[in-house]
Design an enzyme around this catalytic site. Structure first.
Site, mmCIF file in Angstrom:
data_model
loop_
_atom_site.group_PDB
_atom_site.id
_atom_site.type_symbol
_atom_site.label_atom_id
_atom_site.label_comp_id
_atom_site.label_asym_id
_atom_site.label_seq_id
_atom_site.Cartn_x
_atom_site.Cartn_y
_atom_site.Cartn_z
ATOM 1 C CG ASP A 10 40.864 30.889 25.767
ATOM 2 O OD1 ASP A 10 41.319 31.654 26.403
ATOM 3 O OD2 ASP A 10 41.389 29.832 25.147
ATOM 4 C CB ILE A 11 40.863 36.424 27.891
ATOM 5 C CG1 ILE A 11 40.960 37.751 27.635
ATOM 6 C CG2 ILE A 11 42.464 35.897 27.903
ATOM 7 C CD1 ILE A 11 41.074 38.636 28.913
ATOM 8 C CG ASN A 24 54.797 37.187 37.545
ATOM 9 O OD1 ASN A 24 55.795 37.525 37.068
ATOM 10 N ND2 ASN A 24 54.327 35.794 36.867
ATOM 11 N N GLY A 32 47.994 29.917 34.606
ATOM 12 C CA GLY A 32 46.582 30.527 34.477
ATOM 13 C C GLY A 32 46.350 31.285 33.327
ATOM 14 C CG ASP A 34 51.174 35.452 32.810
ATOM 15 O OD1 ASP A 34 51.321 36.010 31.508
ATOM 16 O OD2 ASP A 34 51.990 35.736 33.667
ATOM 17 C CE1 TYR A 121 50.099 36.019 42.105
ATOM 18 C CE2 TYR A 121 49.140 37.990 41.435
ATOM 19 C CZ TYR A 121 50.376 37.217 41.537
ATOM 20 O OH TYR A 121 51.612 37.299 40.924
#
Ligand code: AR6
Length: 168
Positions: A10-11, A24, A32, A34, A121
């Site tokens: 997990d970032i 976006n 997601g 973001d 995307y």
């Protein structure tokens, strides 16, 4: 010379100077990765993003990390995949390159990337991984003392395997 590393995870939990967000063009949040970054950073992040006036595809902007472990969030926008004839490859490469250029300007020495554009995307994962690793490798070759680590944080097994094969 920077090391390129690959992990599955997990970032939002990465202890690096900057994490990159696959945002976006509005920069006002989404789903997601973001959504996960905004949730972990807290409401200060969207307030900071509101001042940035959005971001064009392939470009990048920077904010503080607020409640994250990382000092900065670099917000970039990858292309939506439209079949491959809409400049998607160049735009994805630009997203990685712009993020790294901005990172260097802010003295970032360790940076973590998600697999930009490979979720909602729809960018083909294999091609995206090739573009990401080639763009990052070229950047660190051209800026040999600027960055210590570029970490590719893969959330799904398919991306993790693709990156491991490319980095090995
Ligand atoms: N840590 C690391 N990677 C993650 C995480 C996480 N916590 N969560 C998801 N991923 P996506 P995109 C992976 O859809 O395709 C947003 O709504 C995921 O498995 O997040 O660039 C934005 O606001 C996938 O491999 O981003 C935009 O509208 C990768 O992150 C749009 O989605 C990217 O998936 C951007 O689409």
């Amino acid at each position: 010379m920077a090391k390129l590393t690959v992990i599955k995870g997990d970032i939002t939990l990465q202890e690096v100077d900057a994490i990159v967000n696959a945002a976006n063009t509005s920069l006002l949040g989404g789903g997601g990765v973001d959504g996960a970054i905004h949730l972990a950073a807290g409401p200060g992040l969207v307030d900071a993003c509101k001042k940035l006036n959005g971001c064009a595809t392939g470009e990048a902007k920077i904010t503080e990390g607020f409640r994250l472990q990382s000092q900065y969030v670099i917000h970039t926008v990858g292309p939506v995949w439209h079949g491959g004839n809409d400049n998607e490859e160049l735009l994805l490469s630009n997203a990685y390159h712009s993020s790294l250029s901005l990172a260097v300007r802010y003295g970032v020495r360790t940076i973590a990337f998600p697999n930009i554009s490979t979720g909602v995307y729809g960018f083909p994962k294999h091609l995206a991984a090739q573009i990401a690793t080639e763009t990052v490798q070229r950047f660190v070759d051209e800026h040999p003392s600027a960055i210590d680590e570029v970490r590719f944080v893969c959330f799904d097994e398919e991306n993790y395997n693709l990156y491991n094969d490319l980095i090995a």
